[in-house]
Design a protein around this motif. Sequence first.
Motif, PDB file in Angstrom:
ATOM      1  N   PHE A 133       0.938  -1.244   0.111  1.00 20.24           N
ATOM      2  CA  PHE A 133       0.145  -0.017   0.000  1.00 20.24           C
ATOM      3  C   PHE A 133       0.789   1.171  -0.074  1.00 20.24           C
ATOM      4  O   PHE A 133       0.399   2.251  -0.428  1.00 20.24           O
ATOM      5  N   ASP A 134       1.968   1.140   0.536  1.00 17.52           N
ATOM      6  CA  ASP A 134       2.965   2.293   0.671  1.00 17.52           C
ATOM      7  C   ASP A 134       4.060   2.551  -0.284  1.00 17.52           C
ATOM      8  O   ASP A 134       4.482   1.188  -0.497  1.00 17.52           O
ATOM      9  N   PRO A 135       4.662   3.347  -0.408  1.00 17.97           N
ATOM     10  CA  PRO A 135       5.718   3.481  -1.480  1.00 17.97           C
ATOM     11  C   PRO A 135       7.113   3.110  -0.846  1.00 17.97           C
ATOM     12  O   PRO A 135       7.909   3.775  -1.084  1.00 17.97           O
ATOM     13  N   LEU A 136       6.938   1.760  -0.336  1.00 19.70           N
ATOM     14  CA  LEU A 136       8.086   1.336   0.447  1.00 19.70           C
ATOM     15  C   LEU A 136       8.701   0.082  -0.359  1.00 19.70           C
ATOM     16  O   LEU A 136       7.754  -0.757  -0.442  1.00 19.70           O
ATOM     17  N   LEU A 137       9.832  -0.015  -0.706  1.00 18.56           N
ATOM     18  CA  LEU A 137      10.450  -1.070  -1.581  1.00 18.56           C
ATOM     19  C   LEU A 137      11.214  -2.126  -0.847  1.00 18.56           C
ATOM     20  O   LEU A 137      11.732  -1.717   0.198  1.00 18.56           O
ATOM     21  N   THR A 138      11.227  -3.185  -1.613  1.00 20.30           N
ATOM     22  CA  THR A 138      12.169  -4.191  -0.555  1.00 20.30           C
ATOM     23  C   THR A 138      13.693  -3.815  -0.646  1.00 20.30           C
ATOM     24  O   THR A 138      14.302  -3.887   0.296  1.00 20.30           O
ATOM     25  N   THR A 139      13.999  -2.888  -1.465  1.00 20.13           N
ATOM     26  CA  THR A 139      15.122  -2.111  -1.535  1.00 20.13           C
ATOM     27  C   THR A 139      15.541  -1.376  -0.388  1.00 20.13           C
ATOM     28  O   THR A 139      16.509  -1.232   0.260  1.00 20.13           O
ATOM     29  N   ASP A 140      14.567  -0.575   0.009  1.00 23.62           N
ATOM     30  CA  ASP A 140      14.369   0.230   1.240  1.00 23.62           C
ATOM     31  C   ASP A 140      14.761  -0.646   2.413  1.00 23.62           C
ATOM     32  O   ASP A 140      15.162  -0.318   3.344  1.00 23.62           O
TER      33      ASP A 140
END
Lengths: 462, 851
Positions: free
Chosen positions: B309-316
């Motif tokens: 749902f949020d713009p948080l990536l696995t790379t983050d």
Amino acid sequence: MLNRSGLPRRAMLRRAAAGFGLLGLRGLLANSMTPKTPHFEPKVKRVIFLFMHGGPSSIDTFAPKPRLERDHGKPVPFKRELTFGEGAVRGLMKPLWEFKRYGQSGTQVSALFPNVGECADDLCFLHSMVGDGVDHGAALLQLHTGVFQFKRPSMGSWVLYGLGTENQNLPGFITIKPSLGHGGANNWASSFLPGEYQGTAIGNSGMKVEEIEPEPVPYLISRGLAGDHQRFELDMLQKMNRQHAEANDQDPELDARISALELAFRMQIKAPEAFDVSKESEATRKLYGLDNEVTRDFGWQCLLARRLSERGVRFVQCSHSYKWDQHSELLKLHTKNAAEVDKPIAGLLKDLKARGLFKDTLVIWGGEFGRTPWAQGADGRDHNPYGYTMWMAGAGVKAGFHYGATDEFGYHAVENRMHIHDLHATLLHLMGIDHLKLTHRYAGRDFRLTDIAGSVHKEIMA
Amino acid sequence: MRRLVLLIALPLAASEHFEKKVRPLFAEKCLGCHSGKTQMGGLNLATGAGADAARILAAVEYQGKVKMPPTGKLPDAGIAAVKAWIEEGGKWPGAAARTESAGDGRGHWAFQPLKAAASGASIDRFIQAKLKSKPARTDKLTLLRRVTYNLTGLPPTLEEITSFQADNSPQAFSKVVDRLLASPRYGERWGRHWLDVARLADSTGMDEDNLYPHAWRYRDFVVRSFNEDVPFDRFIHQQIAGDLLPYKNKEERARNLTATGFLALGPRPLAQQDRFQAVYDIVDEQIDTVSKVFLGMTLSCARCHDHKFDPLLTTDYYAMASIFASTTQFRNYGRPGSISYMHYEPLDADAWARYEQHRRRTYAKQFEMEEALAEDLGRDSAPLRQSIAARLEAAWKAIHKNEGQPDQWVKWLRANCDKAFLKPFNEATETNIAAVAAEYEKTYNSSASKWDQSLENWRSRFAKEVLEDRALPERPKPNAEAHPFFAAATFNGGPMEVAETPRVRLLRLEWEHLKKTQPEEPEMVSAVVDGPSVDQHVFVRGNIYNPGEAVPKRFPLVLAGARQKPIETGSGRLELARWLTSPDNPLTSRVLVNRVWQWHFGEALVRTPSNWGATGEKPSHPELLEYLAKRFMDSGWSMKELHRLILLSETYQMSARAPKEIRDSDPGNRLFSRFPRVRMSIEQIRDSLLALDGSLEHTMGGTLLVNSAGKRQKVDADEIRRRTLYLPVRRGSIPPLLSTFDFGDATTPGESRGRTNVAPQALFMLNSKFVIERSRGVARRLLDQSALSDAQRVEQAYLMTLTRPPTPAETDSALSYIAALEKRLATDGHLAAWQSFCHVLLSSNEFVYLN
């Protein structure tokens, strides 16, 4: 997920848990614990889980492996997965007990469980159980909550959350003599579900029956006024509470607490009767082995489980804890352990049948994992979560039925693998709940007992 | 670069197929030879470097010269998966592909920079702007009760009530606020809020639930920080990176280290045999806690896939994982089949160095002694072991035939003649004594060689464990049951005992001296420090054995932007701490003031305090949030200043009651049209019961896990008279009293206490020894004041417990209740009736609900 009142589900539940909240008139009459309509027609109304803490060996109890007889003592011919103790791995070890065939189904049961063997035609064996936890803590948590990396609600809490309970004077989820180790209370906690869904522990594994019986539920006995005098005091308190509620906008939370006080008072009158096994007939007490020092403890647990189920408690767990972890002295200690539970379990099954409770009560038997086909040290077996046996009996499942299998060594489940997630999904299904739909929103996402997995094994259903 | 362009064009479905079916297959079967340093055939199947789809397919189908994997063909399903991937184009997806889409959610309200409030802004202006009419003020005594419980968790005393009532100055209330904020009780109450958030407990929870013996130090650090009003940005720096902060003296260093208990004291898997998995589960727990507590973000959702749902990536996620994976988690991993050890830091590094040096010298000396002893024994006992048969035979003759001089064997055999193991000897005859004696020698030597072996095993284990800093195995003890003759003859003055040689004696004395002079273990604390820096990769689908692309240490792109200063040395925790409190960080101060608002009012402005993402709630008063966050930062992150700002507002001082039309127009009280009525926490209930009957002990800090002599003790909450926050909490068995009253799980960051009203709570209030004893205590206090009339006693009881005088009708009702009950109870009626009246007050709704 938003409901009609516009409140998020969690806030809604918090209010619902407080009693009336914004549920309107219906909410004034019901609370969150009253029976709820399941997703579909349930086959099982209540569950008794007989938990064998430590991990009984499947190979030595309900899943004989001829290949092990043949290859006894030979080196392990397959790749071993991650195990608990890497040391002292010896050769393959045959079952240490003789197996005998029982009943119409011809089910093979070892000499450890002669009484349960007599009931074999009522049992539905799951020979292909699989879990992910190699150590006890992880395995217990996964069996009870679905996962071990995080703290999640117990399956009993999920069931209560989904279905409510039939007896408002008793807790709906009761765990008798649970172990305080290997996850401890996390195994019966409601975690992020509202607190009322948590399991109520009746003593713990370290306590004797005599220590538990006087006050099975905390604070059940008044240390102040008793009987009529206490009622007199409660009337004064409730008068004051009603005046206070009136002066405070008739806040529903205040009303909810007034109800909770009444419920507590009723519970303290009704509950002791439910826990009092002394009224049971001599024959019944014998049936459960209460007349024998060896079987008395677990017999008491099983008899209590029947009494509580009879009174509508949704989920009861009995724990034989923590006994079955035979890294050594398998022969001596498995013999001792089985002797403690065999008769009480058979007694429970027969009693449930005789009382007509078998048609809507499901009994589940099992440990957190099985044990390895190879010997650990001279006379032990290590943990094996890769393939082991549990069984069910009673409502909703096929009787005298064998489902799934491990390989010829009894190491890996190879046929109809049933992961613990699948067990949970199947259990919920039997109770009329779609495991994909029983969700709770927490920390930004919907959680399920089955996490992101689980499939219903309809093949075992009657 | 060319690859990246390709990737963006790749349809998601194909990459999903790859991640689900193909990459795990490669990870399991191929990476042993085709990744890292051994990229056989120039092929790296972790990154896709050198991958040629057609060749891979031919190899796995066993069609060409190259057949892979060489150990055996893949299962059909595996080959089909590879084939399907290649038919889709055989492209190599990487998490970097979707980094480009991080901009998508940037517009979300919570990510916008803080705005300065317009001049003339105030709490009351923002709140009242949404209300139809100005809310009524509450009365003076209700306000005193509210603020006293709020700031100290305890009821106002009779003196405090009298003096506040008498003070008609405009500053009367602000004087009360100042007095309460200066009280040490304030830190005990507000520190507890933070301990909820910090999910503090005294044990590891999860599988083993082992004790954290030093967790109390972190608790005391928190209480002290609140009392001293340590600027909150510093408080955050200490907790995330205290070990990396500069310090002026040992005390400051100790305090900074203690603060990192925030990271170190979470739930921990100790028995997890896959230690690599254990480390990353801890890293995940830390990411979850830090992101929820400070950022209101559920970053750990991005462990297996980009956040839904949020713009948080696995790379983050893995960029942050890199920070915590470069931080020490365990002291060491323990042996297979046993548990891992948690890491503790000494509060005083010099004392630790001295202690540790001494300890190692002691072990070295012990080892030297054992080696010498083994050598001596080997030399001296060898001839003895060859002579057992002869000695026994001679002794038999001495005993039965009076031949020769009775030696020590004869003496020993006589002294032990009733022992079972000497039966064959005692029953031997002249004809068979030689054979019997030979059998004894054989038995002895078989036992002796087992004993030698076990000592040797022990010595080598000992050396290894000392080297690897694990718990030491105990020196084996002879097994007298299995080897009775050997044990009896060899030890405690037996005839086979070998005299200690002078050099062993000297070594033993030296060793004993070292043991005696070993300094006590210095004070330790659960803390984190930097470990070796890891080169973190994305773990595809969260699988630690499925590494994807490498990620540098950095903070989430959507919050910190793409141009971050690279973190080149160390774990990066200090940089993380500074970024959290930097003026550019849009979340930390907002998330914090929202929590503070909730702790004052019982309801927050953003009612999902740990989730400010797309699935969280929007603030009811966005400008107020901005205003508070800005004021908080501008005040130098002073918590007490923030309290004053809030407490002195009209909004805080409004009534909890409101006319029906107002309640109907704001049913969930989202607009704060009235003060939320909230049930007291278990700490407030238990602590005030103790305060009211005069038994509360105000000792601050320390641990109840051990007694004054340092011995572990059982803690019975019913008997302890200290404030509730000092009760130890084990995650695996939260005290039932606490859990019954919605204490929370002490395992995940507590965002707000539940407020259930359930029967078990009522049973506690109605029946428990604890509540009954407190009721009796209050009754005694009233009855002990002989100068008071019964009506005055009733008045005092109301003032003490409910912070208000009774109405005349209430006094009458109380007096007639007491009289009636006294009559009903034949004996001891007087005290019992007053006790019951006090019990009614203490278990009443008015007592447990704060208006």
